[in-house]
Design a protein around this motif. Structure first.
Motif, mmCIF file in Angstrom:
data_model
loop_
_atom_site.group_PDB
_atom_site.id
_atom_site.type_symbol
_atom_site.label_atom_id
_atom_site.label_comp_id
_atom_site.label_asym_id
_atom_site.label_seq_id
_atom_site.Cartn_x
_atom_site.Cartn_y
_atom_site.Cartn_z
ATOM 1 N N MET A 1 0.822 -1.147 -0.038
ATOM 2 C CA MET A 1 -0.031 0.037 -0.128
ATOM 3 C C MET A 1 0.827 1.395 -0.002
ATOM 4 O O MET A 1 1.779 1.251 0.707
ATOM 5 N N SER A 2 0.610 2.171 -0.851
ATOM 6 C CA SER A 2 1.144 3.590 -0.801
ATOM 7 C C SER A 2 0.521 4.525 -0.507
ATOM 8 O O SER A 2 -0.835 4.287 -0.334
ATOM 9 N N LEU A 3 0.957 5.515 0.053
ATOM 10 C CA LEU A 3 0.179 6.782 0.507
ATOM 11 C C LEU A 3 -0.003 7.878 -0.513
ATOM 12 O O LEU A 3 1.022 8.052 -1.269
ATOM 13 N N LYS A 4 -0.967 8.236 -0.584
ATOM 14 C CA LYS A 4 -1.269 9.317 -1.571
ATOM 15 C C LYS A 4 -0.865 10.791 -0.786
ATOM 16 O O LYS A 4 -1.820 10.882 0.124
ATOM 17 N N LEU A 5 -0.200 11.658 -1.160
ATOM 18 C CA LEU A 5 0.241 12.906 -0.482
ATOM 19 C C LEU A 5 -0.264 13.986 -1.388
ATOM 20 O O LEU A 5 -0.306 14.122 -2.366
ATOM 21 N N SER A 6 -0.603 15.316 -0.567
ATOM 22 C CA SER A 6 -0.779 16.557 -1.379
ATOM 23 C C SER A 6 -0.248 17.382 -0.606
ATOM 24 O O SER A 6 -0.261 17.572 0.760
ATOM 25 N N LEU A 7 0.147 18.419 -0.964
ATOM 26 C CA LEU A 7 0.784 19.662 -0.510
ATOM 27 C C LEU A 7 -0.317 20.904 -0.540
ATOM 28 O O LEU A 7 -0.829 21.210 -1.444
ATOM 29 N N LYS A 8 -0.451 21.405 0.800
ATOM 30 C CA LYS A 8 -1.276 22.493 0.973
ATOM 31 C C LYS A 8 -0.491 23.625 1.578
ATOM 32 O O LYS A 8 0.313 23.368 2.427
ATOM 33 N N TYR A 9 -0.559 25.020 1.361
ATOM 34 C CA TYR A 9 -0.071 26.117 1.781
ATOM 35 C C TYR A 9 -1.101 26.983 2.162
ATOM 36 O O TYR A 9 -2.304 27.320 1.561
ATOM 37 N N GLN A 10 -0.808 27.885 3.208
ATOM 38 C CA GLN A 10 -1.683 28.936 3.543
ATOM 39 C C GLN A 10 -0.671 30.078 3.955
ATOM 40 O O GLN A 10 0.262 29.993 4.480
ATOM 41 N N MET A 11 -1.259 31.140 4.361
ATOM 42 C CA MET A 11 -0.533 32.540 4.732
ATOM 43 C C MET A 11 -0.130 32.277 6.093
ATOM 44 O O MET A 11 -1.214 31.907 6.712
ATOM 45 N N ASP A 12 0.766 32.793 6.209
ATOM 46 C CA ASP A 12 1.193 32.845 7.870
ATOM 47 C C ASP A 12 0.617 33.951 8.392
ATOM 48 O O ASP A 12 1.079 35.138 8.191
ATOM 49 N N MET A 13 -0.364 33.727 9.387
ATOM 50 C CA MET A 13 -0.663 34.919 10.066
ATOM 51 C C MET A 13 -0.320 35.300 11.563
ATOM 52 O O MET A 13 -0.785 36.086 12.207
ATOM 53 N N THR A 14 0.884 34.860 11.743
ATOM 54 C CA THR A 14 1.287 35.018 13.136
ATOM 55 C C THR A 14 1.958 36.581 12.959
ATOM 56 O O THR A 14 2.106 37.051 11.990
ATOM 57 N N LYS A 15 2.059 37.088 14.125
ATOM 58 C CA LYS A 15 2.250 38.388 14.492
ATOM 59 C C LYS A 15 3.837 38.578 14.138
ATOM 60 O O LYS A 15 4.735 37.946 14.608
ATOM 61 N N GLY A 16 4.041 39.679 13.274
ATOM 62 C CA GLY A 16 5.530 39.879 12.868
ATOM 63 C C GLY A 16 5.875 39.154 11.722
ATOM 64 O O GLY A 16 7.021 39.306 11.471
ATOM 65 N N ALA A 17 5.139 38.113 11.286
ATOM 66 C CA ALA A 17 5.547 37.601 10.101
ATOM 67 C C ALA A 17 5.588 38.311 8.783
ATOM 68 O O ALA A 17 4.592 39.139 8.445
ATOM 69 N N PRO A 18 6.543 38.151 7.862
ATOM 70 C CA PRO A 18 6.283 39.014 6.668
ATOM 71 C C PRO A 18 5.191 38.624 5.805
ATOM 72 O O PRO A 18 4.377 37.662 5.814
ATOM 73 N N ALA A 19 4.561 39.540 4.827
ATOM 74 C CA ALA A 19 3.363 39.543 4.191
ATOM 75 C C ALA A 19 3.240 38.329 3.231
ATOM 76 O O ALA A 19 2.269 37.676 3.073
ATOM 77 N N ASP A 20 4.537 38.070 2.728
ATOM 78 C CA ASP A 20 4.184 36.951 1.710
ATOM 79 C C ASP A 20 4.929 35.738 2.035
ATOM 80 O O ASP A 20 5.003 34.783 1.209
#
Length: 51
Positions: A1-20
């Motif tokens: 059996m193999s695992l199917k993987l997907s990559l997800k990203y979201q914006m970093d909303m922590t205080k002081g994090a760069p906007a991008d």
């Protein structure tokens, strides 16, 4: 059996994090289901545990 993987990203909303800045997460997908009998057989065939 193999695992199917997907990559997800979201914006970093922590205080002081760069906007991008993005945070990446790996998600697994279920490809099939096993009943108890098949699960026991799979464990027994890949380990020293008996059924």
């Amino acid at each position: 059996m193999s695992l199917k993987l997907s990559l997800k990203y979201q914006m970093d909303m922590t205080k002081g994090a760069p906007a991008d800045r993005k945070l990446y997460y790996v998600l697994t997908r279920v490809s099939s289901r096993l009943d108890l009998e098949k699960l026991c057989d799979a464990i027994a065939s890949r380990s020293t545990a008996s059924r």
